[in-house]
Design a protein around this motif. Sequence first.
Motif, PDB file in Angstrom:
ATOM      1  N   PRO A  12       0.811  -1.227   0.000  1.00 25.05           N
ATOM      2  CA  PRO A  12       0.000   0.000   0.000  1.00 25.05           C
ATOM      3  C   PRO A  12       0.845   1.279   0.000  1.00 25.05           C
ATOM      4  O   PRO A  12       0.514   2.228  -0.717  1.00 25.05           O
ATOM      5  CB  PRO A  12      -0.808  -0.110   1.300  1.00 25.05           C
ATOM      6  N   THR A  16       0.882   3.686  -3.287  1.00 25.52           N
ATOM      7  CA  THR A  16       0.357   5.043  -3.095  1.00 25.52           C
ATOM      8  C   THR A  16       1.406   6.080  -3.495  1.00 25.52           C
ATOM      9  O   THR A  16       1.082   7.078  -4.155  1.00 25.52           O
ATOM     10  CB  THR A  16      -0.068   5.263  -1.625  1.00 25.52           C
ATOM     11  N   ILE A  19       1.255   6.340  -7.185  1.00 28.40           N
ATOM     12  CA  ILE A  19       0.072   7.072  -7.663  1.00 28.40           C
ATOM     13  C   ILE A  19       0.317   8.587  -7.549  1.00 28.40           C
ATOM     14  O   ILE A  19       0.080   9.351  -8.488  1.00 28.40           O
ATOM     15  CB  ILE A  19      -1.182   6.652  -6.853  1.00 28.40           C
ATOM     16  N   TYR A  20       0.829   9.013  -6.402  1.00 30.80           N
ATOM     17  CA  TYR A  20       1.094  10.442  -6.206  1.00 30.80           C
ATOM     18  C   TYR A  20       2.201  10.940  -7.148  1.00 30.80           C
ATOM     19  O   TYR A  20       2.113  12.042  -7.689  1.00 30.80           O
ATOM     20  CB  TYR A  20       1.451  10.726  -4.741  1.00 30.80           C
ATOM     21  N   TYR A  52     -10.477   1.195   6.583  1.00 30.86           N
ATOM     22  CA  TYR A  52      -9.885   1.968   5.489  1.00 30.86           C
ATOM     23  C   TYR A  52     -10.955   2.954   5.015  1.00 30.86           C
ATOM     24  O   TYR A  52     -11.994   2.537   4.514  1.00 30.86           O
ATOM     25  CB  TYR A  52      -9.442   1.033   4.351  1.00 30.86           C
ATOM     26  N   LEU A  67      -5.407  -1.087  -5.428  1.00 33.48           N
ATOM     27  CA  LEU A  67      -4.208  -0.239  -5.358  1.00 33.48           C
ATOM     28  C   LEU A  67      -3.281  -0.533  -6.548  1.00 33.48           C
ATOM     29  O   LEU A  67      -2.723   0.383  -7.166  1.00 33.48           O
ATOM     30  CB  LEU A  67      -3.457  -0.483  -4.039  1.00 33.48           C
ATOM     31  N   HIS A  70      -4.855   0.871  -9.680  1.00 34.25           N
ATOM     32  CA  HIS A  70      -4.777   2.338  -9.659  1.00 34.25           C
ATOM     33  C   HIS A  70      -3.379   2.794 -10.093  1.00 34.25           C
ATOM     34  O   HIS A  70      -3.236   3.664 -10.955  1.00 34.25           O
ATOM     35  CB  HIS A  70      -5.105   2.834  -8.245  1.00 34.25           C
ATOM     36  N   ALA A  71      -2.347   2.180  -9.507  1.00 36.67           N
ATOM     37  CA  ALA A  71      -0.962   2.572  -9.845  1.00 36.67           C
ATOM     38  C   ALA A  71      -0.689   2.311 -11.332  1.00 36.67           C
ATOM     39  O   ALA A  71      -0.102   3.145 -12.028  1.00 36.67           O
ATOM     40  CB  ALA A  71       0.024   1.818  -8.962  1.00 36.67           C
ATOM     41  N   CYS A 290      -0.208   4.897   3.792  1.00 32.49           N
ATOM     42  CA  CYS A 290      -0.593   5.633   2.577  1.00 32.49           C
ATOM     43  C   CYS A 290      -0.350   7.138   2.765  1.00 32.49           C
ATOM     44  O   CYS A 290       0.114   7.818   1.842  1.00 32.49           O
ATOM     45  CB  CYS A 290      -2.062   5.378   2.235  1.00 32.49           C
ATOM     46  N   ALA A 294       2.234   9.600   0.560  1.00 37.08           N
ATOM     47  CA  ALA A 294       1.917  10.856  -0.131  1.00 37.08           C
ATOM     48  C   ALA A 294       2.969  11.913   0.214  1.00 37.08           C
ATOM     49  O   ALA A 294       3.428  12.664  -0.654  1.00 37.08           O
ATOM     50  CB  ALA A 294       0.521  11.331   0.271  1.00 37.08           C
TER      51      ALA A 294
END
Length: 311
Positions: A12, A16, A19-20, A52, A67, A70-71, A290, A294
Amino acid sequence: MLYDLIIIGAGPAGLTAGIYASTRKLKTLIIDATEAGGQLASLYPEKGIDNYPGYVMTDAGHLAGNLVNHAKSMSCELHEREKAIELKDKSGHLLLVTDKTSYETKAVIIATGMGLFTPKRIGAPGELEFEGKGVYYKLPDRETLEGKKVMFVGGGNSALEMALLVCEQAETCLVHRRESYRADEVIVERVQGSNIEQIMSSQVVEIKGTDHVTSVVIKTDGKLEERPIDAIVVNIGTASEPLEMEGWGVDLEEGLIKVDTDMCTSRRGVFACGDVIAYKGKYKQIVVACGEAAIASNSAYKYIKEPYWAK
Ligand code: NAP
């Protein structure tokens, strides 16, 4: 090829961070020694997760899958089954050496979690002999437990949640060595409202069987009792293999990576987040990992791009 950012670990935290980083258009590679998804996917894919935010209830496998998707959908490059070994300096950049090749990058985020896990064993006679033949450390296929007598061992979230997963379809009991549980109150409440038989202040002292488990001996207040059991699922915590940290060249604190509030490590261009880091008040939860990710990603962006607003 020069990456902006390489993230080591695809749990995770690592996903994350990816993703950011993608929202900032950083050319990002995420690599993982095993499969993407981290503890969620490998340790307890069927486990329910009710803390969550945004999901009243989901399960670990589903969250891990989301997750990862998403990535990937944000154009993160993902290399699974590739082990990062060492971080070297190379002409003002970093060089990440893996067991397959090496990659040049401007920055690195370490998000390797707690490492590779092995389940803790009770240490009772019969435990090793019947492993896989009635003794389990992960929940076996639930259909195989239908109508069976199943014993869960442990007083933490994992044991209680596993027991809740099968109590509707199997005759379920839970053995814990104390009078009260360690698990979250909300989970304890669910167990107390279920049909799970709770055997407190008790220890498993022997597991018996022929070619498969047939009974378990438990000890309560010095008294032994043998119970007919078809399967015993042990969830008494995990022991992680010592983390291999020498290759990163960063300062450690009790074996974990020291970071400041920006998730910067002691090494320039190297950031860290998730269960691999240590700071006062650290709380090992997915949502915390997570959040740290970020911050780590934002710090890496500022380090790489030096935007006017960060000066
Ligand atoms: P845990 O919280 O460490 O609980 C392990 C349990 O096993 C404890 O109740 C412990 O008893 C018992 N135990 C340990 N050694 C034993 C032995 N030799 N014989 C008998 N019992 C023994 O482990 P976990 O449940 O796997 O959870 C690990 C971490 O993940 C925790 O931080 C947990 O909160 C987290 N987690 C969170 C969630 C969630 O947020 N939904 C779900 C699962 C896990 P004592 O209590 O007597 O020490």
